[in-house]
Structure formats: C-alpha cells, structure tokens
Motif scaffolding. Structure first.
Motif, PDB file in Angstrom:
ATOM      1  N   ILE A  73     -46.123 -12.827  30.822  1.00  0.00           N
ATOM      2  CA  ILE A  73     -47.344 -12.508  31.569  1.00  0.00           C
ATOM      3  C   ILE A  73     -47.699 -13.655  32.512  1.00  0.00           C
ATOM      4  N   ALA A  74     -47.646 -14.874  31.989  1.00  0.00           N
ATOM      5  CA  ALA A  74     -47.994 -16.046  32.804  1.00  0.00           C
ATOM      6  C   ALA A  74     -47.011 -16.237  33.953  1.00  0.00           C
ATOM      7  N   LEU A  75     -45.709 -16.059  33.685  1.00  0.00           N
ATOM      8  CA  LEU A  75     -44.693 -16.267  34.710  1.00  0.00           C
ATOM      9  C   LEU A  75     -44.840 -15.278  35.856  1.00  0.00           C
ATOM     10  N   SER A  76     -44.994 -13.998  35.543  1.00  0.00           N
ATOM     11  CA  SER A  76     -45.118 -12.992  36.598  1.00  0.00           C
ATOM     12  C   SER A  76     -46.427 -13.152  37.369  1.00  0.00           C
ATOM     13  N   THR A  77     -47.481 -13.616  36.685  1.00  0.00           N
ATOM     14  CA  THR A  77     -48.772 -13.796  37.354  1.00  0.00           C
ATOM     15  C   THR A  77     -48.747 -14.991  38.303  1.00  0.00           C
ATOM     16  N   CYS A  78     -47.887 -15.967  38.039  1.00  0.00           N
ATOM     17  CA  CYS A  78     -47.771 -17.129  38.927  1.00  0.00           C
ATOM     18  C   CYS A  78     -47.237 -16.750  40.300  1.00  0.00           C
ATOM     19  N   ILE A  79     -46.401 -15.711  40.351  1.00  0.00           N
ATOM     20  CA  ILE A  79     -45.704 -15.399  41.589  1.00  0.00           C
ATOM     21  C   ILE A  79     -46.251 -14.172  42.318  1.00  0.00           C
ATOM     22  N   LEU A  80     -46.593 -13.109  41.581  1.00  0.00           N
ATOM     23  CA  LEU A  80     -46.859 -11.831  42.233  1.00  0.00           C
ATOM     24  C   LEU A  80     -48.130 -11.761  43.077  1.00  0.00           C
ATOM     25  N   PRO A  81     -49.298 -12.220  42.600  1.00  0.00           N
ATOM     26  CA  PRO A  81     -50.505 -12.088  43.439  1.00  0.00           C
ATOM     27  C   PRO A  81     -50.359 -12.711  44.822  1.00  0.00           C
ATOM     28  N   LYS A  82     -49.823 -13.943  44.891  1.00  0.00           N
ATOM     29  CA  LYS A  82     -49.637 -14.579  46.198  1.00  0.00           C
ATOM     30  C   LYS A  82     -48.597 -13.846  47.020  1.00  0.00           C
ATOM     31  N   MET A  83     -47.541 -13.363  46.369  1.00  0.00           N
ATOM     32  CA  MET A  83     -46.495 -12.636  47.084  1.00  0.00           C
ATOM     33  C   MET A  83     -47.055 -11.361  47.715  1.00  0.00           C
ATOM     34  N   LEU A  84     -47.883 -10.638  46.976  1.00  0.00           N
ATOM     35  CA  LEU A  84     -48.487  -9.423  47.527  1.00  0.00           C
ATOM     36  C   LEU A  84     -49.479  -9.765  48.639  1.00  0.00           C
ATOM     37  N   GLY A  85     -50.119 -10.933  48.535  1.00  0.00           N
ATOM     38  CA  GLY A  85     -50.989 -11.380  49.625  1.00  0.00           C
ATOM     39  C   GLY A  85     -50.211 -11.576  50.917  1.00  0.00           C
ATOM     40  N   ILE A  86     -48.973 -12.058  50.806  1.00  0.00           N
ATOM     41  CA  ILE A  86     -48.108 -12.225  51.981  1.00  0.00           C
ATOM     42  C   ILE A  86     -47.643 -10.859  52.484  1.00  0.00           C
ATOM     43  N   PHE A  87     -47.173 -10.004  51.583  1.00  0.00           N
ATOM     44  CA  PHE A  87     -46.595  -8.720  51.960  1.00  0.00           C
ATOM     45  C   PHE A  87     -47.629  -7.752  52.532  1.00  0.00           C
ATOM     46  N   TRP A  88     -48.798  -7.690  51.923  1.00  0.00           N
ATOM     47  CA  TRP A  88     -49.768  -6.635  52.246  1.00  0.00           C
ATOM     48  C   TRP A  88     -50.935  -7.101  53.115  1.00  0.00           C
ATOM     49  N   LEU A  91     -51.372 -13.054  54.375  1.00  0.00           N
ATOM     50  CA  LEU A  91     -51.992 -14.325  53.983  1.00  0.00           C
ATOM     51  C   LEU A  91     -50.895 -15.301  53.564  1.00  0.00           C
ATOM     52  N   PRO A  92     -50.140 -15.822  54.539  1.00  0.00           N
ATOM     53  CA  PRO A  92     -48.982 -16.655  54.194  1.00  0.00           C
ATOM     54  C   PRO A  92     -49.297 -18.108  53.877  1.00  0.00           C
ATOM     55  N   GLU A  93     -50.485 -18.597  54.223  1.00  0.00           N
ATOM     56  CA  GLU A  93     -50.783 -20.014  54.072  1.00  0.00           C
ATOM     57  C   GLU A  93     -51.123 -20.364  52.627  1.00  0.00           C
ATOM     58  N   ILE A  94     -50.677 -21.541  52.224  1.00  0.00           N
ATOM     59  CA  ILE A  94     -50.967 -22.057  50.893  1.00  0.00           C
ATOM     60  C   ILE A  94     -51.078 -23.567  51.006  1.00  0.00           C
ATOM     61  N   SER A  95     -52.076 -24.134  50.372  1.00  0.00           N
ATOM     62  CA  SER A  95     -52.263 -25.585  50.480  1.00  0.00           C
ATOM     63  C   SER A  95     -51.113 -26.314  49.795  1.00  0.00           C
ATOM     64  N   PHE A  96     -50.879 -27.538  50.222  1.00  0.00           N
ATOM     65  CA  PHE A  96     -49.767 -28.331  49.685  1.00  0.00           C
ATOM     66  C   PHE A  96     -49.884 -28.494  48.171  1.00  0.00           C
ATOM     67  N   ASP A  97     -51.082 -28.850  47.690  1.00  0.00           N
ATOM     68  CA  ASP A  97     -51.271 -29.074  46.256  1.00  0.00           C
ATOM     69  C   ASP A  97     -51.145 -27.770  45.468  1.00  0.00           C
ATOM     70  N   THR A  98     -51.658 -26.662  46.023  1.00  0.00           N
ATOM     71  CA  THR A  98     -51.530 -25.366  45.354  1.00  0.00           C
ATOM     72  C   THR A  98     -50.077 -24.940  45.288  1.00  0.00           C
ATOM     73  N   CYS A  99     -49.338 -25.248  46.351  1.00  0.00           N
ATOM     74  CA  CYS A  99     -47.909 -24.926  46.381  1.00  0.00           C
ATOM     75  C   CYS A  99     -47.169 -25.692  45.286  1.00  0.00           C
ATOM     76  N   LEU A 100     -47.474 -26.979  45.136  1.00  0.00           N
ATOM     77  CA  LEU A 100     -46.852 -27.765  44.074  1.00  0.00           C
ATOM     78  C   LEU A 100     -47.250 -27.246  42.698  1.00  0.00           C
ATOM     79  N   LEU A 101     -48.514 -26.830  42.567  1.00  0.00           N
ATOM     80  CA  LEU A 101     -48.969 -26.279  41.293  1.00  0.00           C
ATOM     81  C   LEU A 101     -48.212 -25.004  40.958  1.00  0.00           C
ATOM     82  N   GLN A 102     -48.064 -24.114  41.945  1.00  0.00           N
ATOM     83  CA  GLN A 102     -47.320 -22.876  41.701  1.00  0.00           C
ATOM     84  C   GLN A 102     -45.875 -23.179  41.318  1.00  0.00           C
TER      85      GLN A 102
END
Length: 316
Positions: A73-88, A91-102
């Motif tokens: 659950i945690a692994l899929s949640t790390c990737i999918l919400p942001k990915m759908l934000g890009i696709f749909w 919203l492609p931008e992500i802060s440097f620190d958030t990117c490292l966190l992901q």
C-alpha cells in the motif's frame, strides 16, 4: 535557482515528463494505472483487515503477509498520486526536497518488500523442513525483530544515497527528469558533476539487497523442494507444496520484474526510452496489484474470509 552556462545551481524544482514519447496518450495510460492502484489498495487493505480481526490468522505466515500488504500500500501510494497528477492534470513540477523524499520512500519500501519476502521464504523453510520447531523459532518476538530489521536495513542503505545527491551534487545540466517518478539514476544523470560515486553506491545498494535476498530465498526453496519430494505420501507432498505456491508466485513476479527492469535500463540502450519508463512503472505497480489477488485465490483461509465478508456466509 541560479544558472551558469546553461546549467542550474542548486535547483529548487524539478520537472517530471511522465513517459517520454507517449505524452499524447498519457491520459489513457493513467486509466489502467489508476485501476491497478485502486485494486492494490483495496485488496491489500482487505487482507490487513481480515488478518487483524481474525484471531486464527495471528500466526507467522499471516503476520508476514500483513507486513507485505502494508508495504505494498505504501509503495504504490508513493508513486501513483503524483504520476496521475502528471498524466491527467498536467502538474509535472516537484520540489527538489519532495523529489528526494519520494525517491527515498520508493527505494526504502522496495528494500523492505524484498526483506519481507526473504522472511516469508525462511518461514516456509522452517515450517516444512523443521515443523516441530517452527512455533519456537518464529515467535512473535522474532517477527517484531524481523519487522524492525528490514526497516532499519532499508533506511541504512537508502539514506546515504539521498545524502550523496543532496550534499555532493550542486550543479545540474537540466531540471527536467525524463521519468514519471523520482528515480535514483534518473536524478543522478542530470548532474553536471562527477557522478561515479553516486552510480557505484546505487549499484551497491541494488546488489546488496536483491542479490543477498535472492541467494537465500533460492537456497531456502531448494531445501524445501528436496524435503517435499522426499516425503513418502503423495498427499503430504501435495499439501506441503501447496502452501508454497502463492509465495513462489509473489517471489517470481517481484524479482523477475525487478531484474528485467534493471537490465533493460542498463544494457538496453537500443530499446525506446518509453519502454524503459513503462517497465519501471509496472515494476512498482504490478506486485502490489497482483499480491492480494494471488493470496486471495491460492490461500484458502483468506479466500474463505473474503467470501464471508462479501456474502455474509459462515466460514467453514
């Protein structure tokens, strides 16, 4: 954010492309990805609920399965919400620190899942090869130590890779990441500085986790098969082997996808870029999606409790 001769010094924001070459159809790709994510979350949550509230399932095999479901659950949640934000929603931008966190969370949960799969293989090894000592060996205290151990191992190996990027890489050729999530090598390759240490450490982590776990999982199942085939009764052999089928399916789908994605990225230079990215996405999404299906179909106790919840039938 300061630029020098086209390079960017200490960027504050990265831009994720999504799937390079398939930008025009990303909105459609997001539909099956979203469906897989919803099934993964609902399926793994259902398994967790069943294991938590059914006292008869508070045994090592199902406690480890609950750890696996939580990690999925945690692994899929790390990737999918942001990915759908890009696709749909573009919203492609992500802060440097958030990117490292992901990136850190994704690789940590990957390492944790591999460690849990190893623990599940060892559990089946003891249950089949030394059943009289299984309850004594796989105590609740040991399971607690396993949970802490796989978490600490993942954190200890992944955190230095974050620090190497944060502290060593200051100048980047571009802030555009040709990926749909923040992946280690996708970020490192953007740097306009010496990245050999980062690349070597990334390979070290991959081989330390996957290589170590696969060796011991293979040895465990080799001994399990030897023991099973030595059993004198056919029914006993079938019963023993049947308890391992779901685990074997889960092991194969996780590690085959992992190595196929890994070798395609490093040695498949002639393969289109979008194939690399799709394989990476599927590697993170398919195991959480398939694991609850595999265990729901192949594990009688889980299947019976699912039917009981759905149709209000008394579990036999």
């Amino acid at each position: 954010m300061i630029t020098f001769n086209g390079s960017v010094f200490l960027p504050s924001v990265f831009t994720l492309i999504g799937i390079p070459g398939l930008e025009s159809v990303q909105c459609w790709i997001g539909i099956p990805f979203c469906a897989m994510y919803l099934i993964a979350v609902m399926g793994n949550s259902l398994i967790l609920i069943i294991i938590i509230y059914e006292n008869s399932l508070h045994i090592p095999m199902y406690i480890l399965l609950s750890m696996l479901a939580t990690t999925d659950i945690a692994l899929s949640t790390c990737i999918l919400p942001k990915m759908l934000g890009i696709f749909w929603f573009h919203l492609p931008e992500i802060s440097f620190d958030t990117c490292l966190l992901q990136m850190g969370l994704i690789h940590t949960f990957q390492a944790m899942e591999s460690g849990i799969l190893l623990a599940m293989a060892l559990d089946r090894y003891v249950a089949i090869c030394d059943p009289l000592r299984h309850a004594a060996i796989f105590s609740h205290q040991l399971l607690t130590h396993i949970g802490l151990g796989v978490t600490l191992r993942a954190a200890i190996l992944v955190v230095p890779s974050l620090l190497l990027i944060k502290c060593r890489l200051k100048l980047f050729r571009t802030t555009i990441i040709s990926h749909s999530y923040c992946e280690h090598m996708a970020i490192v390759k953007l740097a306009a500085e010496d990245i050999r240490v980062n690349k070597i450490y990334g390979l070290f982590v991959a081989f330390t986790i996957l290589g170590f776990d696969i060796i011991f999982i293979t040895l465990s199942y080799a001994q399990i098969f030897i023991t099973v085939f030595r059993l004198p009764q056919k029914e006993a052999r079938f019963k023993a082997f049947n308890t391992c089928i779901a685990h074997i399916c889960v092991f194969l789908q996780f590690y085959l996808l992992a190595f196929f994605s890994f070798f395609t990225h490093r040695f498949g230079s002639h393969i289109p870029r979008y194939v690399h990215i799709l394989l990476s996405d599927l590697y993170l999404l398919v195991p959480p999606f398939l694991n609850p299906i595999v265990y729901g179909v192949k594990t009688k106790q889980i299947r019976d409790h699912v039917l009981k919840m759905l149709f209000f039938k008394k579990t036999p």
